[in-house]
Design an enzyme around this catalytic site. Structure first.
Site, short mmCIF file in Angstrom:
data_model
loop_
_atom_site.label_atom_id
_atom_site.label_comp_id
_atom_site.label_asym_id
_atom_site.label_seq_id
_atom_site.Cartn_x
_atom_site.Cartn_y
_atom_site.Cartn_z
N GLY A 1 43.34 11.16 46.35
CA GLY A 1 44.22 11.34 45.07
C GLY A 1 43.12 11.40 43.89
N HIS A 2 42.28 10.99 44.15
CA HIS A 2 40.92 11.21 43.01
C HIS A 2 40.40 12.25 43.51
CE1 HIS A 2 40.94 6.12 43.52
NE2 HIS A 2 41.04 6.32 42.86
N HIS B 1 39.55 8.46 47.10
CA HIS B 1 41.31 9.13 48.15
C HIS B 1 41.47 10.04 47.59
CE1 HIS B 1 43.77 8.04 45.72
NE2 HIS B 1 43.51 6.30 45.21
N ALA C 1 36.83 3.69 45.46
CA ALA C 1 37.51 3.39 47.03
C ALA C 1 37.83 4.49 46.60
CB ALA C 1 38.08 1.93 46.94
N MET D 1 37.69 3.99 39.74
CA MET D 1 37.21 2.27 39.51
C MET D 1 36.33 2.23 41.55
SD MET D 1 39.61 -0.71 37.59
CE MET D 1 40.60 -1.26 38.86
N GLN E 1 48.91 4.56 31.31
CA GLN E 1 47.49 3.83 31.01
C GLN E 1 47.30 5.92 30.18
OE1 GLN E 1 44.50 2.78 34.03
NE2 GLN E 1 44.29 5.28 34.32
N GLN F 1 40.08 -5.47 32.68
CA GLN F 1 41.15 -5.00 32.75
C GLN F 1 41.80 -5.64 33.41
OE1 GLN F 1 40.22 -1.10 33.50
NE2 GLN F 1 41.49 -1.14 35.02
N ASP G 1 49.75 6.31 37.20
CA ASP G 1 49.13 5.34 36.26
C ASP G 1 49.66 6.47 34.75
OD1 ASP G 1 47.11 3.51 37.89
OD2 ASP G 1 46.54 5.20 37.13
P1 AMP Z 1 41.92 4.37 39.83
O1 AMP Z 1 40.11 3.86 40.43
O2 AMP Z 1 43.00 4.05 40.54
O3 AMP Z 1 41.50 3.31 38.48
O4 AMP Z 1 42.13 5.84 39.36
C1 AMP Z 1 41.62 6.77 38.71
C2 AMP Z 1 42.20 7.42 38.61
O5 AMP Z 1 43.08 8.47 39.68
C3 AMP Z 1 43.34 7.41 37.42
O6 AMP Z 1 43.14 8.41 36.11
C4 AMP Z 1 44.53 7.33 38.39
O7 AMP Z 1 46.29 7.44 38.04
C5 AMP Z 1 43.56 8.70 39.12
N1 AMP Z 1 45.00 8.20 40.50
C6 AMP Z 1 45.37 7.47 41.14
N2 AMP Z 1 45.79 7.61 42.94
C7 AMP Z 1 46.46 8.77 42.84
C8 AMP Z 1 47.19 9.41 43.41
N3 AMP Z 1 46.91 8.57 43.69
N4 AMP Z 1 47.04 10.71 42.59
C9 AMP Z 1 46.13 11.34 41.40
N5 AMP Z 1 45.68 10.31 41.31
C10 AMP Z 1 45.34 9.50 41.46
#
Ligand code: AMP
Length: 281
Positions: free
Chosen positions: A36-37, A34, A32, A30, A155, A61, A152
């Protein structure tokens, strides 16, 4: 790096690549973004030849319209990060591209009992919205693999149920949680934390780590109770749930001998709701 706003343009880009036998990975986000992404992009590069990252803040959602409205959308920063990571294509459609007849279009699939547990209890209809948009994304990309974060946890389970429901041929890869140095799980929502919230937010990773470190010494009930006590008396922190669950179905764990156990937590820290988890085994 190519940027696509329509499914048609994306499909036209992918067609010759697929015909040449290239393996395609999709990384749904989505925005933003970081680290993690970015770790999902990097892992995708180990498994596939062409990496498509999608950026779409999916209205169906969100249970709270205010949460949808305040969701951060730093698009230039996101594109720069993806380019730097070597992502091949970015799919960033508008709402009307994904929901041509409106975001209230009909969607309901059976996701089993786990849909209504944990996040499902606090965010009604959330996983219907998540599976709805991910199915649309899979239809647009027809990827060989798709990357999702363990962050998640529920998810991932719901996506796998959806994939089985439609008998899709995509492989789902779960990626480890990337954390800040002090243990806080990276999240797009962390930017909403005030300095005090940021300190208080450590209670999630600390309480989860407590369970991991003390798993052999106490009963499930004792572990859960002690972990919950971490949240008491912290001003501005409100625990939604802390549970040690069976990782296959998210039901509360009945025995320490179960083969797949995970500790999961969700809490409101200031005005920001955070989730985190750690796999016990
Ligand atoms: P989001 O943009 O929050 O919907 O996340 C997109 C994807 O990145 C999802 O599969 C999340 O589980 C994953 N994600 C979010 N935060 C992290 C993180 N800290 N470490 C690893 N994957 C992450």
């Amino acid at each position: 790096m190519e940027v696509f706003k329509t499914k048609e343009a994306l499909k036209a880009y992918l067609k010759p690549l697929k015909a040449a036998g290239k393996k395609v990975a999709v990384v749904p986000t989505m925005g933003a973004l970081h680290n993690g992404h970015i770790s999902l992009i990097k892992l995708a590069q180990e498994h596939a030849d062409v990496i498509i990252c999608s950026i779409f803040v999916n209205p169906t959602q969100f249970t709270d319209p205010k949460d949808l409205e305040k969701y951060p959308r730093p698009i230039d920063h996101d594109l720069a990060m993806l380019k730097d990571a070597g992502c091949d294509g970015v799919f960033m459609p508008g709402v009307e591209e994904m929901y041509p007849t409106g975001a209230d279009e009909n969607w309901h699939i059976d996701l089993g009992k786990a849909e209504f547990l944990l996040e499902g209890e606090f965010r009604k209809g959330h996983y219907q919205g998540v599976t709805q948009i991910v199915k649309k994304l899979f239809d647009a990309v027809e990827p060989d693999i798709a990357m999702f974060g363990q962050k998640d946890f529920q998810q991932v389970l719901m996506i796998k149920t959806m994939v089985a429901h439609f008998n899709l041929r995509v492989s789902i890869i779960t990626c480890p949680i990337i954390r800040e140095d002090d243990g806080l799980a990276m999240s797009s929502r962390n930017i909403h934390l005030t300095a005090a919230d940021r300190k208080n937010a450590l209670v999630l990773s600390k309480s989860l780590q407590y369970v991991i470190d003390n798993f052999d010494s106490f009963s499930l009930k004792e572990l859960e109770e002690s972990a919950k006590s971490f949240y008491k008396n912290i001003e501005g922190v409100e625990l939604d749930y802390f549970t040690i669950a069976n990782g296959h179905n998210l039901e509360p764990a009945k025995s320490k001998a179960e083969d797949n156990l995970v500790a999961l937590a969700a809490a409101k820290v200031g005005s920001t709701r955070l989730i985190d988890n750690m796999i016990i085994k």
